[in-house]
Design an enzyme around this catalytic site. Structure first.
Site, PDB file in Angstrom:
ATOM      1  N   GLY A  47     -72.937  81.812 -14.752  1.00 26.32           N
ATOM      2  CA  GLY A  47     -73.296  81.969 -16.122  1.00 26.32           C
ATOM      3  C   GLY A  47     -72.285  81.063 -16.750  1.00 26.32           C
ATOM      4  O   GLY A  47     -71.658  80.273 -16.275  1.00 26.32           O
ATOM      5  N   GLU A  48     -71.647  81.415 -17.938  1.00 20.34           N
ATOM      6  CA  GLU A  48     -70.707  80.887 -18.589  1.00 20.34           C
ATOM      7  C   GLU A  48     -70.991  79.374 -19.133  1.00 20.34           C
ATOM      8  O   GLU A  48     -70.359  78.619 -19.683  1.00 20.34           O
ATOM      9  CB  GLU A  48     -69.328  80.670 -17.978  1.00 20.34           C
ATOM     10  CG  GLU A  48     -68.833  81.802 -17.511  1.00 20.34           C
ATOM     11  CD  GLU A  48     -67.571  82.061 -16.644  1.00 20.34           C
ATOM     12  OE1 GLU A  48     -67.029  80.694 -16.502  1.00 20.34           O
ATOM     13  OE2 GLU A  48     -67.038  82.919 -16.061  1.00 20.34           O
ATOM     14  N   GLY A  49     -72.392  79.007 -18.936  1.00 21.46           N
ATOM     15  CA  GLY A  49     -72.740  77.489 -18.912  1.00 21.46           C
ATOM     16  C   GLY A  49     -72.336  76.714 -18.058  1.00 21.46           C
ATOM     17  O   GLY A  49     -72.359  75.332 -18.140  1.00 21.46           O
TER      18      GLY A  49
END
Length: 335
Positions: A301-303
């Protein structure tokens, strides 16, 4: 304010700009004159031309990317759907602020501006198995937060997220939007019992909100989360500003799917950054008609996967905009 109600947000979806056909034609013509055999740069050529269409120039740029991380907490975590407690969301936001997370390093590596928005972390959404996750006022507020987070001068935009429990929320959204079962996956690493709890929560949420499943924006309100709604708002904000978007993993794509199901073509300004290790992500990308740029087994996640793909776009436009044409280089064009 760009919109104050879900009806106004829906109206905005009907007024999205299209790519610049003149710029696409000019970029296509330029691509045909660059000092390389036709098609030698493969998919990178199409990516550069796609960028040109949204930026309105035959020489697009990608040296000013923006990454925005949205963080939210979810009432459904009370169902035991995550391997980590909700407190981790707050702790990771602090880590982002201190530059210690993976996304901080990737932003630096690709010269991206990184912004983090913590969305009422002390006030989780409601448990969607019992009631709507958000009121209309709540979902509109975070849609607008995302919409307004986009820097209109950015050359590329990535929306990332942090929110313990949000793979369950994304699975519920995907199931509501596309039907079928098996959308829930291991997320942060739940065991078989945890996966069963996730599947049960998704099924309960769909049953609870069966009356709204035909309306993607109401699906977002009833089953979504603040960070997921903010990502949806940001993706639309980027479209209105004509900023190309790189989509991240399963959660970001679930947010994007709300827009695509509401208005087909809403994601024409988006590419899929990567195929994540979250089981249903590939299935969701197929539904969105997006071929991922990378496949590295990421599930952070987190981009982070989309951030890595910034390098692919930067390479594509560097070659397209920086290479000499045959005429400029004094090289004979091949026949």
């Amino acid at each position: 304010m760009p919109f104050q109600t879900l009806a106004e947000f829906r109206d905005l979806l009907g007024r999205m700009p299209a790519p610049d056909a003149t710029a696409i034609a000019a970029a296509t013509a330029r691509n045909g004159q660059l000092t390389k055999p036709p098609g030698a740069l493969g998919r990178m050529e199409a990516l550069a031309i796609w960028m040109a269409g949204w930026q309105g120039t035959d020489k697009p740029r990608a040296d000013q990317p923006q990454i925005v991380i949205f963080a939210g907490n979810h009432g459904v975590t009370a169902r035991g759907v995550s391997a980590f407690p909700a407190e981790v969301t707050v702790q990771m936001v602090a880590n982002f602020a201190h530059g210690g997370a993976a996304i901080n390093q990737l932003a630096k590596a690709f010269g991206a501006k990184l912004d983090v928005h913590a969305l009422d972390l002390d006030r989780p959404t409601a448990d969607f198995t019992e009631q709507p996750a958000m009121s209309e006022a709540e979902v509109v507020a975070v849609l607008r937060k995302g919409f307004e987070a986009v820097d209109p001068t950015a050359h590329l935009f990535v929306a990332g997220e942090m929110g313990i429990g949000n793979t369950t929320v994304a699975a519920a959204l995907a199931a509501a939007l596309y039907g079928g079962t098996g959308w829930a996956g291991r997320g942060t690493g739940v065991d078989d019992a945890g996966l069963a709890r996730k599947e049960a929560a998704v099924a309960a949420g769909l049953a609870r909100h069966a009356a709204v499943l035909s309306d993607p924006l109401q699906v977002l309100r009833c089953l979504g989360g603040r960070e997921i709604a903010a990502m949806a708002g940001a993706i639309l904000g980027a479209r209105m500003a004509r900023v190309p978007v790189i989509l991240d993993g399963f959660i970001a794509c679930a947010a994007a799917a709300v827009l695509e199901v509401a208005t087909p073509g809403a994601l024409d300004h988006c590419v899929a950054g990567h195929l994540s290790a979250e089981g249903a992500h590939g299935r969701l990308l197929e539904r969105l008609g997006k071929e991922p740029l990378l496949s590295l087994g990421l599930r952070l996640g987190e981009g982070s996967g989309a951030a890595l793909a910034i390098g692919v776009l930067q390479g594509a436009v560097a070659c397209h905009s920086g290479m000499a044409t045959f005429a400029e280089a004094g090289v004979a064009a091949g026949g």
